[in-house]
Write an enzyme that holds these catalytic residues in place. Structure first.
Site, mmCIF file in Angstrom:
data_model
loop_
_atom_site.group_PDB
_atom_site.id
_atom_site.type_symbol
_atom_site.label_atom_id
_atom_site.label_comp_id
_atom_site.label_asym_id
_atom_site.label_seq_id
_atom_site.Cartn_x
_atom_site.Cartn_y
_atom_site.Cartn_z
ATOM 1 N N ARG A 57 -21.419 -1.389 -1.533
ATOM 2 C CA ARG A 57 -20.829 -2.721 -1.350
ATOM 3 C C ARG A 57 -21.408 -3.473 -0.147
ATOM 4 N NH1 ARG A 57 -14.436 -3.213 -1.595
ATOM 5 N NH2 ARG A 57 -14.400 -1.935 0.268
ATOM 6 N N ARG B 2 0.825 -1.207 0.000
ATOM 7 C CA ARG B 2 0.000 0.000 0.000
ATOM 8 C C ARG B 2 0.862 1.260 0.000
ATOM 9 N NH1 ARG B 2 -5.058 -2.267 0.963
ATOM 10 N NH2 ARG B 2 -6.576 -0.794 1.760
#
Ligand code: AMP
Length: 214
Positions: free
Chosen positions: A127, A88
């Site tokens: 989601r 990340r």
């Protein structure tokens, strides 16, 4: 086959990583899933990670690298893996390269899923994930037949704690500042492929497979 799957939150990394993992019979390694499992189990590591996750910040490199170091040494990763949500930031990418060099198993390809900002927002706010089998839905674009219930196994559908508007904005900002530079990092290594992550799931999967087939 050792793959890093890059993309913003909501770009479809998790969905595509699962499909790739099934097709190539290698594990999906999702630091997000591993961290959520640690939080749910109430482990020491989970307790340390939770505050950062709830705020949409990155968990410390020390915690995440510890998880990855153990995971890549498990027997099922001997033939490869798909990294989903890791690395990340640049420090994680460099640490991963060092770790894999030591094992003589460098990354083959970094696949970057490109998705427009507005579509990311819609995907993230809509989601839902099945608590039992992990199947994903979107209340706007791919709803379950019965609200709140998984079509596949009947499990309860959950809305992730960090999929709320405030945290989503923070996560997208963190992505832009810390994760986006990884495109350049893998490009410099000649390993990057950029793929449009817009459209139907199967269509996107086809694009990824075409890149992997070379
Ligand atoms: P994800 O499921 O990949 O969107 O990750 C959910 C959250 O877990 C992120 O917002 C971070 O707080 C944390 N997380 C996941 N992967 C990493 C990582 N590689 N480094 C730091 N934090 C991470």
């Amino acid at each position: 086959m050792r793959i890093v799957l890059l993309g913003a939150p909501g770009s479809g990394k998790g969905t595509q990583a699962k499909l790739l993992a099934d097709k190539h019979a290698i594990p999906q390694v999702s630091t997000g899933d591993l961290l959520r499992a640690a939080v749910a189990a109430g482990t020491n590591l989970g307790r340390r990670a939770k505050a950062a996750m709830d705020a949409g910040e990155l968990v410390s490199d020390e915690i995440v690298l510890g998880i990855i170091r153990d995971r890549v040494r498990e027997p099922d990763a001997a033939n490869g893996f798909i990294m989903d949500g890791f690395p990340r930031n640049l420090a994680q990418a460099r640490a991963l390269d060092r770790m894999l060099d030591d094992l003589g198993q460098p990354i083959d390809t970094a696949l970057l899923l490109d998705v427009d900002f507005d579509i990311l927002m819609q995907r993230l706010t809509g989601r839902r994930t099945c608590r039992e089998c992990g199947q994903m839905y979107n209340v706007y674009t791919s709803p379950p037949k019965q609200e709140g219930i998984c079509d596949r196994c009947g499990g309860e559908l959950l809305h992730r704690d960090d999929d709320n508007e405030d945290t989503i904005s923070k996560r997208l900002k963190v992505y832009e500042e810390q994760t986006q530079p990884l495109g350049r990092y893998y490009e410099d290594q000649g390993k990057l492929a950029r793929i449009s992550g817009e459209g139907e799931i199967d269509e996107i999967f086809g694009r990824l497979e075409a890149v992997l087939a070379g």
